[in-house]
Design an enzyme around this catalytic site. Structure first.
Site, PDB file in Angstrom:
ATOM      1  NE  ARG A 288      11.140  36.433 -31.319  1.00 23.77           N
ATOM      2  CZ  ARG A 288      11.554  35.723 -32.203  1.00 23.77           C
ATOM      3  NH1 ARG A 288      11.647  34.458 -32.167  1.00 23.77           N
ATOM      4  NH2 ARG A 288      11.603  36.222 -33.329  1.00 23.77           N
TER       5      ARG A 288
ATOM      6  CE  LYS B 233      14.147  37.714 -36.817  1.00 19.53           C
ATOM      7  NZ  LYS B 233      13.920  36.356 -37.345  1.00 19.53           N
TER       8      LYS B 233
ATOM      9  CE1 TYR C 201      17.127  31.242 -34.085  1.00 18.34           C
ATOM     10  CE2 TYR C 201      15.954  32.843 -32.806  1.00 18.34           C
ATOM     11  CZ  TYR C 201      16.468  31.522 -33.181  1.00 18.34           C
ATOM     12  OH  TYR C 201      16.085  30.472 -32.352  1.00 18.34           O
TER      13      TYR C 201
ATOM     14  CG  HIS D  52      17.830  33.432 -40.307  1.00 20.84           C
ATOM     15  ND1 HIS D  52      17.579  32.041 -40.391  1.00 20.84           N
ATOM     16  CD2 HIS D  52      17.176  34.397 -39.059  1.00 20.84           C
ATOM     17  CE1 HIS D  52      16.801  31.808 -39.269  1.00 20.84           C
ATOM     18  NE2 HIS D  52      16.461  33.102 -38.590  1.00 20.84           N
TER      19      HIS D  52
ATOM     20  CD  GLU E 171      20.918  31.368 -38.111  1.00 20.71           C
ATOM     21  OE1 GLU E 171      20.656  31.966 -36.943  1.00 20.71           O
ATOM     22  OE2 GLU E 171      21.341  32.087 -39.037  1.00 20.71           O
TER      23      GLU E 171
ATOM     24  CB  SER F 263      11.721  25.066 -35.539  1.00 21.00           C
ATOM     25  OG  SER F 263      12.771  25.975 -36.119  1.00 21.00           O
TER      26      SER F 263
ATOM     27  NE  ARG G  19      11.430  15.161 -38.390  1.00 23.91           N
ATOM     28  CZ  ARG G  19      11.339  15.012 -37.222  1.00 23.91           C
ATOM     29  NH1 ARG G  19      12.065  14.186 -36.378  1.00 23.91           N
ATOM     30  NH2 ARG G  19      10.413  15.731 -36.482  1.00 23.91           N
TER      31      ARG G  19
ATOM     32  CB  SER H 254       9.907  15.774 -50.647  1.00 19.51           C
ATOM     33  OG  SER H 254       9.928  17.068 -51.279  1.00 19.51           O
TER      34      SER H 254
ATOM     35  CB  VAL I 216      12.408  22.648 -46.810  1.00 18.41           C
ATOM     36  CG1 VAL I 216      11.189  21.878 -47.557  1.00 18.41           C
ATOM     37  CG2 VAL I 216      12.486  23.992 -47.665  1.00 18.41           C
ATOM     38  CG  LEU I 217      17.036  24.487 -42.372  1.00 15.00           C
ATOM     39  CD1 LEU I 217      17.225  25.887 -42.639  1.00 15.00           C
ATOM     40  CD2 LEU I 217      17.339  24.699 -40.843  1.00 15.00           C
TER      41      LEU I 217
ATOM     42  CB  VAL J 100       7.683  28.521 -41.583  1.00 10.45           C
ATOM     43  CG1 VAL J 100       8.348  28.723 -40.243  1.00 10.45           C
ATOM     44  CG2 VAL J 100       6.268  28.284 -41.409  1.00 10.45           C
TER      45      VAL J 100
ATOM     46  CG  ASP K  47      13.871  31.807 -41.035  1.00  5.24           C
ATOM     47  OD1 ASP K  47      13.562  31.061 -41.949  1.00  5.24           O
ATOM     48  OD2 ASP K  47      13.982  31.675 -39.927  1.00  5.24           O
TER      49      ASP K  47
ATOM     50  CE  LYS L  68       5.868  41.308 -52.502  1.00  5.89           C
ATOM     51  NZ  LYS L  68       4.724  41.347 -51.629  1.00  5.89           N
TER      52      LYS L  68
ATOM     53  CG  MET M 163       5.775  33.471 -38.429  1.00  6.45           C
ATOM     54  SD  MET M 163       5.809  31.714 -39.047  1.00  6.45           S
ATOM     55  CE  MET M 163       4.020  31.213 -38.537  1.00  6.45           C
TER      56      MET M 163
END
Ligand SMILES: NC(=O)C1=CN([C@@H]2O[C@H](COP(=O)(O)OP(=O)(O)OC[C@H]3O[C@@H](n4cnc5c(N)ncnc54)[C@H](O)[C@@H]3O)[C@@H](O)[C@H]2O)C=CC1
Ligand SMILES: CC(=O)C(=O)O
Ligand SMILES: [Mg+2]
Length: 370
Positions: A15, A75, A94, A96, A118, A134, A203, A220, A239-240, A267, A270, A279, A301
């Site tokens: 990208r 990135k 981004y 993270h 993010e 996402s 949600r 959950s 999840v986030l 996913v 990050d 990992k 991804m």
């Protein structure tokens, strides 16, 4: 303002942070855009297209970084990029950070103003600059999972939709936000049996309403995750907790309860990943096996579908880039309370609470800086 677009250097990252269309918008407003030679190639944007938009192409990477007041990336900066940063510059990408202490400390030492895509929010409580990627990653998660289920990849040899007379695969998606919904939607489309787990009842209500019972929605809990582990052929971790390290929802001990050759696609890698055995991997070597379970943990991804992703990313980032370029970071953040939480590091201080908490650092309220 002088804006620089370096070529991304992360493994198989194709990208670029700005399309030629985006460059044209900025140049039309009187800003200077310097693009590193070949930066857009992987996404199908040739240097000529940037030149036609009025941008300057620079082959010398040091000059690209040196000349800039605002650096746009995709990135998080890799270690050789952190060394190129100079105090007083603004970096928009981004980050993270809660997943990477050495990067966090490098950015603190750089004296740069670091704004993360993010952690910018919107009026609806969403993350508008994370959402496009996402969407891509959620859709890709099922492609990656389906491929990983093949025997040659170490998988169980289950075909997601099954065939007439043979049951479809069971897919569990933990986290029903943007990644989760898109993964669930793709899995449904392929004919799998899909369960989505989330801690947010509103949600789950949205998903139930949107998909009219075609996917199961489950609150959950540890019990619900245990059940998903025992029953699923493929589990997607989506999840986030914004800005924070992801909670570890599946431990190594739990892998023993999974069917041999089942697949975990993390996913959330990050943000450090939501499975204990995750990992980060790269597109060059996306999977590995622990206790008979295939793990796919690629942290970038969307980089694999760079054309689609680059266009979607610029569509989302451009209004924020224009605000930064027109007003400078301080005024742009002061004018928009949803842009303000994007500020993660400024002038040697961490300005995002969850990042500071991840490493036992002090945090400064970003509102006190604008
Ligand atoms: N690996 C990659 O290439 C990419 C990774 N991502 C990452 O994917 C993750 C998810 O992103 P989005 O879907 O945009 O976030 P989101 O905020 O839209 O959704 C996250 C969901 O997780 C739920 N959640 C939180 N804790 C939970 C728990 N214990 N159990 C079940 N659900 C829980 C939340 O209620 C929310 O609905 C993030 O870490 C993001 O950075 C995003 C794009 C690309
Ligand atoms: C969000 C993210 O990490 C990515 O698109 O690579
Ligand atoms: Mg990373």
């Amino acid at each position: 303002m002088q804006i620089a677009i370096p070529k991304e250097i992360k493994n198989h990252e194709y990208r670029v942070a700005l399309t030629p269309t985006g460059a044209r918008e900025l140049i039309g407003r009187g800003h200077g855009v310097t693009v590193q030679a070949g930066a857009g190639e992987g996404a199908g944007f040739a240097d000529d297209a940037y030149e036609a938009a009025g941008a300057r192409i620079e082959a010398d990477v040091a000059k690209v970084w040196d000349s800039a007041e605002l650096i746009l990336k995709v990135k998080e900066p890799q270690s050789e990029e952190v060394k190129r940063l100079k105090s007083g510059q603004t970096l928009f990408t981004y980050l993270h950070l809660a997943a990477e202490e050495s990067l966090t400390r490098g950015l603190i030492d750089s004296g740069v103003t670091c704004i993360a895509y993010e952690t910018i929010t919107d009026r609806q409580g969403g993350l508008p600059l994370l959402a496009p990627m996402s969407t891509v990653a959620g859709r890709m998660a099922i492609q990656a999972g389906a491929h990983s289920l093949e025997k040659a990849q170490g998988g169980s040899g289950v075909l997601l939709p099954g065939v007439p007379g043979v049951a479809p695969a069971r897919v569990a998606v933990i986290g029903g936000g943007v990644v989760g919904e898109n993964a669930a939607r793709m899995a449904l489309g392929l004919g799998a049996e899909v369960t989505v787990l989330d801690k947010s009842i509103p949600r789950l209500e949205v998903l139930d309403d949107r998909y009219q019972g075609r996917m199961k929605t489950v609150f959950s809990t540890a019990d619900a995750i245990d059940e998903a582990v025992r029953e699923s052929d493929l589990i997607v971790g989506a999840v986030l907790i914004p800005g924070a390290a992801a909670p570890k929802l599946i431990t190594r001990a739990m892998l023993a309860d999974m069917k041999p050759g089942s697949v975990l696609v993390d996913v959330a890698i990050d943000q450090g990943g939501c499975f204990e055995t995750s990992k980060a991997t790269t597109h060059a070597e996306p999977t590995y096996i622990v206790d008979g379970v295939v793990h796919y943990c690629v942290a970038n991804m969307p980089g694999a579908v760079a054309r689609t992703s680059t266009q979607a990313l610029t569509n989302a980032t451009l209004p924020y880039i224009i605000a930064l370029a027109d007003k400078g970071w301080k005024q742009a953040l002061a004018d928009d309370p949803h842009f303000l939480p994007g500020l993660n590091v400024h002038n040697g201080q961490v300005t995002y609470r969850a990042v500071a908490d991840a490493f036992g650092l002090e945090s400064v309220d970003p509102a006190s800086l604008v």
